[in-house]
Each structure stands twice: as structure tokens, then as C-alpha cells.
Design an enzyme around this catalytic site. Structure first.
Site: not given
Length: 787
Positions: A326, A737
């Protein structure tokens, strides 16, 4: 201290209890009154034993001998378990089996479990621990990324994603910059520490009450350690007192240890870690050491970026591979970079295995490109907000990421324009410059930073969810789904979705505890995907139920109203089932349900959902790993005392994209909370170890999470309006997030204030976290260059 102005709350509508999108948090009243039940509140009578974990005091050592005889003889001790007593596999690595459940022959970090004690109470367990004699042969530990690189101790093969021709562009560009950025670790600091209760049942079964984000994985790990099949293990999670990623894999450890003691004693056992032990034993956000080289043209257009990301994985892999992936995906953040190469390397050190944390590698990757953009602006003597806008991804051009995904419905420029307006950015910049010109020791800083965050698990098969919905004869409803509640309000959003889809008041619905015996094979509540996946699964189950009920409803309406009723036109709303478009032709929902029972129509349904069209070829570094992108942007202003490094956030303005909100209050709460947690990572939350690998910042008095004084004095949060996100549950977007990275606006505002000391002509050396020491050293280096 000036009063804090939470401007976003001025625009919230009056609370309408029956509006599914305006529900208060499902557990709000229980939290306030103390009625909410957490693991440590559960009491299974006098038979429950207390578990304690005996862990290593060395970062790297051989275990020569373990003598448990004295502890075992202590009155009140019911069992002591070591690696040799494990009936199944001595492993609890979630992806790769490289992490023993209990150390056997060797320890690789301080806090690694060696033995387990079950005793009548905590005092007896701790006295027993003192009687366990462990002989170690210390080995040299690896305690930094630099040491790991020197010794060549990777945890996995390096990963590379590239696009364009980086080498050629860097070779011919007239403007280049190079640098190194350190981003530190971060402690999760959930309010409820790691906790579990295990209750042995008949025929080898065991019930696990776990504070876990991933009940299905906890189930699998417990089964593996006990040497039994998954169907003998039931994991139940009512709620967690915070998690932030720290209970995605590492709650498995506590569950496995508790299960071993329950099996050894055939009695209920609870392990609830003391705060200091929790911080010493568990993994953190990965610290990164990143090297970069970039080139740009005279306007500030970023032409090429070459980055090497190095992460501290700790002693075992855990989720470090996915976290690094990521970070690789988010190295671009919000910017189109035609030529890019990013290399990711995960290194083994003698610290606890580092793990998931809100943002999951995204913040560490984004921090690099935000540093690059900030440096370009200073080099060209331009406002960094202009350079950011110049490099934004766009719609229909400059819209393909370095991993080949086409960005659709990019909202960056829309949010930018809105944020510039509500913050009155040009006026703020002029005021900051004027203040700095007239003040020698106090400086103000200002920064605008964006976020583009991909939503989905990057391991594509994890993007699935299940649900189970029961309608009872009295018309009340019970909903179960695979997501877990950790305070973020997932169950409240699911309650709103179910209420909306069934057309009944939320007071007739309850969301039950997540339970592997009700919904199997679930994915973790992580990657900001909880509402996306589980909301769609619940909708799927309810759609099945409504489709079963529509023919009966049409039949009843035809008989009562003497009209032709096409069951495809039967709708559910306001506790009624009616014929569209004539709401006056209706029947009561509860009456329909009772009639359906007598007509022998099933009132229970499972639901399932998988996110569409997700794939990624890791060999080629190309694919479509994300369902969509969430966007946000923040402007922050800080005031800095250049003599002491004291600083405060005077203003923060945020505009965030949540699509069509599922619950405005919860979404704003997540944005505020994520932002402040990000501020902690960027400023005060410094983790320190000594030269033996012992964590020095292992308690509330040595580890500084944000407090009330860290909240901006003016704090404005607005949701982007009229921006539905198609093909998601109720056209919403994830919100867990992405707001975390909005805190870069504070980090770079502090840097802007430091830069003002040198008249913005010198580049400050600046890492994360920007502690007082980091700030003072950065200012002093600028002053040294000026003298």
C-alpha cells in the site's frame, strides 16, 4: 487557552431519531452509563482463571533452560504452558508461518512470549512468574533499518512498481532534488488493551470472546494452535475499546495463549494485558527510512520520482508485505507523475513484529511525495498550494496511476476550490507572512495538503462479506454481519442501512455480536471497508427477504383494496408496505410478517457481497486494486515558539469526500479523530528504545498521545456535498483511514514556520515525528547556515 471552536457542528441538522442517516452511536448511552460490556467486564463465575504471559527480557538470545517447577508448585497455580505443551502447531503468523506462538530455543524480541500461567488470581500468577527460572545466552540484536541493511536481513523479496522512464527524465532535467526522510513508529494506544476469554466446551469445542478486528482469522489461529478443526472454535466479538489496526492480527496472539490455558485447565481463562505489557509486547506502525530523487520543470511540474522505501518489519513478517504494497501504491498521493519508480524493502529487526495501523503504509508513502512537493515550492519560491494544484490528478487526462489504474470521478480540484474558499487561504497566507515579518521569535506556518486514498483490500479475494438477517414473528429484526465494532460506529451505520432497506424504525432492529458461527469466513474489519462490504451484504440479505414478501404483500393489497398489485411495485417505508406510487394503499409491516409466518415463508436470509473488478498482477506491477478513491484536503495554521519549539494549531479547515454520507455525525467524528491521531504521529508520538532493544516509551507518562490542547483552536470540518459515489452502499464512501493523512497539513505548517526563520530561502531538515527536539535541531541548522 482559547476555547475550541468546532465549526462543523454548527451545520449539523437537529437530531431526528427516526432518520437512519442521523442515528446517534448505537452504544452511546451504554458507554456513558457504563453499561457497555467489554471483555474485561465479563465474569463467568468463580471458575474463571487469570492468565499471564511470561515474556523475554532479551531482544535476541538463545534459551538454554526453563525451570517451571517452583512456579508449578505454588498454591493457586493451575497450569503452566511452554512450547513443548502446545497440542497443535507452534505458529501464529497470519500470512507466513514465521512467528512461534511460544518461543522455543530462541527469543527474537523483548516481549516475545515464552510461557503461560493460569492461576486463581493475578497476584498468584505474578508471584508464579517470579519463580520461573529462564537461562539465556544473549546474542547481538539488530535494532535499526541501517543495521538490517548492512547485515542483509530482509523479511521478504523487494517489490518494485514503475512507470515511464525514470532514468532518462532524471538525466536530462535541469531541476533535481535528492533526500532522505525518516518516519517514525507509532503505538496504537487503544483504550482497551489486548483481551480475551476462552471457555472450553464439550467434545473439544471452545468459545472465544476476543477483542479482535478479525474473528475468522482468530478462529483459524486458535484451531491451528490447539490442533483442532475450525468448526470447533467459535469466536465472538461484541465490541472493542479501540483497535486502529492493532487488533487485526495481534489479537490472535492473546486468543491463542488464552485458548492454550483453557485447554490445559478445562476452565474458563481470561488474559487482559496490563498497559505497559501491551506496549512492550505488541507491534507498532512501521518506521520507514525513505530515499528519494525527483526532477521538475520551472513551473513546478513533477516530472520524475525515484524512491526507495525501507520499513522496519520487526522480528516476523505479520502484515508487512501488504503494508509495504500500500505504501508503494500511495507514493503518488494526489499527484500525476509521468515517470516513477518505487522500490519497497522490508527488513528484519529484533523488535516485536510491526503490524497494521490506520493508513496501512499509505501515510509513510505519502509523506515522501508531500516532502518532495514542499521542497519544489521552496526551491521555486512559490506557495506550495500552487505546486500541489498544478500536479493534481485530473479527469480524462493525467489520470492513470503508476500501477495502471484509471482514476475516475477525480474530486481533487473541486475540493481544493471549496477549501480555498472556506479557509480564505490567500488572506491567511498574507496574514502569516505579515506576522512573520514583524516577529523574530514567534513564527506562524501554513500548509494545504491533499489525500487520495484507495479503498479496498489490495489482496483482492479479501473484498467479500457475509450477513445473516432474521425477521421474527412480531416484526422485530436481528442483523448479524462479519464486521466488528471498535468504536467507529460500524454497527450504527449497519443499523441505519437495515432500517432504510426494510423501511422500518431502527428501534425494531438490533445488531448482534459478530460471531463466526453465524457468518463464516469473514475478512478483517480493516482497509476502511467495513461499511462498504458488510453494508452491501446486509442489503443483499434484506433484498432476498423483501423479494419473498412482495408476492404476499401484493396478494393482500389486491384483496383488501380491490386493485391490481404488481409485486415489483411493492415498496417498504415508514413501517408500511405499500403500492408504488400510491402510499395510501398499504399494509402494516408487522401484520405482513405475521401473515408470512402463517403462510410458511422463510423469514431468515443470508447475504453476500464481493467488490467488483478488482485485480493486481504483482509480477507486472499493474492492475486495478481499488474499487474507488476517497479524497480530502486540509489547511492548517500553526504558531511556533522558535526558542522552545512549543507550538499550537490555531486553525484547521477540512473538506472531505464521503460520497453520500451514511451518517453525518459518525463521518465527521471519524474525520476529526483520524486527523488528531495523525497529528500525534506527526508531532508528539515518539517511540524510543534503548541500545538493548527495550521500549522506553511503554506507558502513558512516557508516550505522548494528543490531548485536548492539541485540538485546533478553530476546527472546521465540511463534507463534500452533492457527490454520490455510484456502485457502493447508498452511494457512500469509506471514511476510516483517509482523514489520518490530513495531519500532514500540521506537519508541513510547522515546517513552514521553521522555514520562515531563514526567510524561506533554506530547506529545513525535517522528519516525522516533529518533536520539540526535531524542531529545535532543524531551526538551529538553519541559524547555523545563516551565521
Amino acid at each position: 487557552m482559547k476555547p475550541i471552536k468546532l465549526l462543523n457542528h454548527q451545520n449539523l441538522p437537529e437530531l431526528k431519531i427516526n432518520n437512519p442517516k442521523e442515528l446517534r452511536h448505537q452504544s452511546a448511552e451504554q458507554h456513558v452509563t457504563g453499561e457497555s460490556v467489554y471483555i474485561n467486564d465479563m465474569d463467568f463465575g468463580g471458575r474463571m482463571l487469570h492468565g499471564l504471559v511470561v515474556y523475554s527480557k532479551y531482544a535476541h538470545a538463545l534459551i538454554k533452560t526453563i525451570d517451571i517447577s517452583g512456579a508449578k508448585a505454588l498454591s493457586g497455580v493451575h497450569a503452566i504452558v511452554t512450547a513443548t505443551d502446545i497440542p497443535g502447531e507452534n505458529q501464529m503468523g497470519p500470512v507466513v508461518h514465521d512467528e512461534p506462538c511460544l518461543a522455543a530455543g530462541k527469543v527474537q524480541f523483548i516481549g516475545q512470549a515464552i510461557a503461560l500461567i493460569a492461576a486463581e488470581n493475578d497476584d498468584i500468577a505474578r508471584n508464579a512468574e517470579k519463580l520461573i527460572a529462564i537461562e539465556y545466552e544473549p546474542l547481538v540484536p539488530v535494532l535499526s533499518i541501517a543495521e538490517a541493511k548492512k547485515l542483509n536481513t530482509p523479511l521478504m523479496p523487494q517489490r518494485i512498481i514503475e512507470s515511464g522512464n525514470v532514468e532518462a527524465e532524471l538525466a536530462c532535467s535541469e531541476h533535481t532534488i535528492t533526500g532522505t526522510l525518516e518516519t517514525g513508529a507509532q503505538e496504537h494506544w487503544y483504550l482497551e488493551t489486548q483481551s480475551c476469554i476462552c471457555i472450553p466446551g464439550e467434545a473439544g469445542q471452545i468459545h472465544v470472546y476476543s477483542s479482535t478486528q478479525h474473528p475468522s482469522e482468530t478462529q483459524a489461529i486458535v484451531a491451528e494452535v490447539l490442533g483442532i478443526s475450525n468448526n470447533l472454535v467459535t469466536v465472538e466479538t461484541k465490541r472493542m475499546g479501540g483497535a486502529f489496526g492493532g487488533k487485526e492480527t495481534q489479537a490472535n496472539h492473546i486468543a491463542a495463549w488464552t485458548a492454550l490455558l483453557a485447554r490445559a485447565t478445562n476452565r474458563p481463562v481470561k488474559i487482559h494485558l496490563f498497559r505497559d505489557d501491551d506496549q512492550i509486547m505488541t507491534g507498532k506502525r512501521h518506521g520507514f527510512l525513505s530515499h528519494y530523487k525527483a526532477c521538475f520543470d520551472g513551473t513546478g511540474k513533477l516530472l520524475a520520482l525515484d524512491v526507495e522505501l525501507n520499513s522496519d518489519g520487526g522480528a516476523a513478517l505479520d502484515l508487512s508485505g501488504a503494508i509495504m504494497e500500500r505504501a508503494l501504491f500511495h507514493i503518488d498521493n494526489a499527484y500525476y507523475i509521468p515517470n516513477i519508480r518505487v522500490t519497497g524493502k522490508v527488513w528484519k529487526t529484533n523488535y516485536p513484529p510491526n503490524t497494521a495501523f490506520r493508513g496501512f503504509g499509505g501515510p509513510q508513502g505519502m509523506a515522501v511525495v508531500e516532502t518532495v512537493i514542499d521542497r519544489i515550492a521552496r526551491k521555486l519560491n512559490k506557495d506550495a498550494s500552487e505546486i500541489r494544484k498544478l500536479n493534481f490528478y485530473q479527469n480524462h487526462k493525467n489520470h492513470i496511476t503508476h500501477y495502471g489504474q484509471i482514476i475516475k470521478d477525480c474530486r481533487l480540484e473541486t475540493i481544493y476550490d471549496k477549501l480555498i474558499e472556506i479557509s480564505d487561504y490567500p488572506k491567511l497566507r498574507a496574514e502569516v507572512n505579515a506576522f512573520n515579518n514583524s516577529n523574530e521569535f514567534f513564527k506562524k506556518g501554513l500548509a494545504l495538503t491533499p489525500v487520495k486514498f484507495g479503498i479496498s483490500f489490495t489482496t483482492s479475494f479479501l473484498n467479500q462479506a457475509g450477513a445473516l438477517v432474521h425477521i421474527y414473528k412480531d416484526g422485530t429484526v436481528q442483523v448479524n454481519h462479519g464486521g466488528t465494532e471498535m468504536g467507529q460506529g460500524l454497527h450504527t451505520k449497519i443499523l441505519g442501512i437495515a432500517s432504510n432497506e426494510l423501511g422500518i424504525d431502527h428501534s425494531s432492529i438490533i445488531i448482534t455480536a459478530t460471531n463466526t458461527s453465524k457468518v463464516p469466513n469473514t475478512s478483517a474489519t480493516a482497509a476502511s471497508s467495513g461499511s462498504d462490504l458488510n453494508g452491501m451484504a446486509v442489503k443483499n440479505a434484506i433484498d432476498k427477504l423483501k423479494n419473498r414478501l412482495r408476492p404476499l404483500a401484493a396478494k393482500i393489497i389486491q384483496e383488501e383494496y380491490q386493485v391490481i398489485a404488481d409485486f415489483d411495485k411493492i415498496d417498504f417505508e415508514q413501517n408500511q408496505v405499500f403500492l408504488r406510487p400510491a402510499p395510501e394503499i398499504s399494509i402494516d409491516f408487522k401484520a405482513l410478517i405475521l401473515k408470512a409466518y402463517f403462510e410458511q415463508i422463510s423469514l431468515s436470509a443470508t447475504g453476500y457481497y464481493k467488490a467488483p473488478s478488482l485485480f493486481f498482477d504483482r509480477e507486472k506491477g499493474k492492475g486495478n486494486p481499488f474499487h474507488y478513491f476517497a479524497y480530502g484536503m486540509a489547511v492548517s495554521e500553526v504558531l511556533l515558539d522558535t526558542l522552545t519549539a512549543y507550538h499550537k494549531i490555531t486553525k484547521t479547515y477540512i473538506v472531505h469526500d464521503v460520497g453520500s454520507t451514511l451518517n453525518k455525525r459518525l463521518d465527521i467524528g471519524q474525520i476529526e479523530g483520524g486527523f488528531i491521531q495523525g497529528v500525534g504521529w506527526c508531532t508528539t508520538e515518539q517511540i524510543k528504545w534503548n541500545d538493548k532493544g527495550f521500549l522506553l516509551t511503554h506507558s502513558p507518562d512516557t508516550y505522548k498521545i494528543p490531548g485536548v490542547r492539541d485540538i485546533p483552536e478553530i476546527f472546521s470540518v465540511e463534507l463534500l456535498e452533492n457527490a454520490p459515489n455510484l456502485n457502493t452502499i447508498h452511494n457512500s464512501k469509506a471514511v476510516g483511514e483517509p482523514p489520518f493523512m490530513l495531519a500532514f497539513s500540521v506537519w508541513l505548517a510547522i515546517k513552514d514556520a521553521i522555514s520562515a526563520v531563514g526567510g524561506h530561502q533554506l530547506e529545513p531538515e525535517f522528519n516525522i515525528p516533529a518533536t520539540n527536539d526535531e524542531i529545535i535541531l532543524s531551526i538551529q541548522k538553519i541559524k547555523n547556515q545563516l551565521s
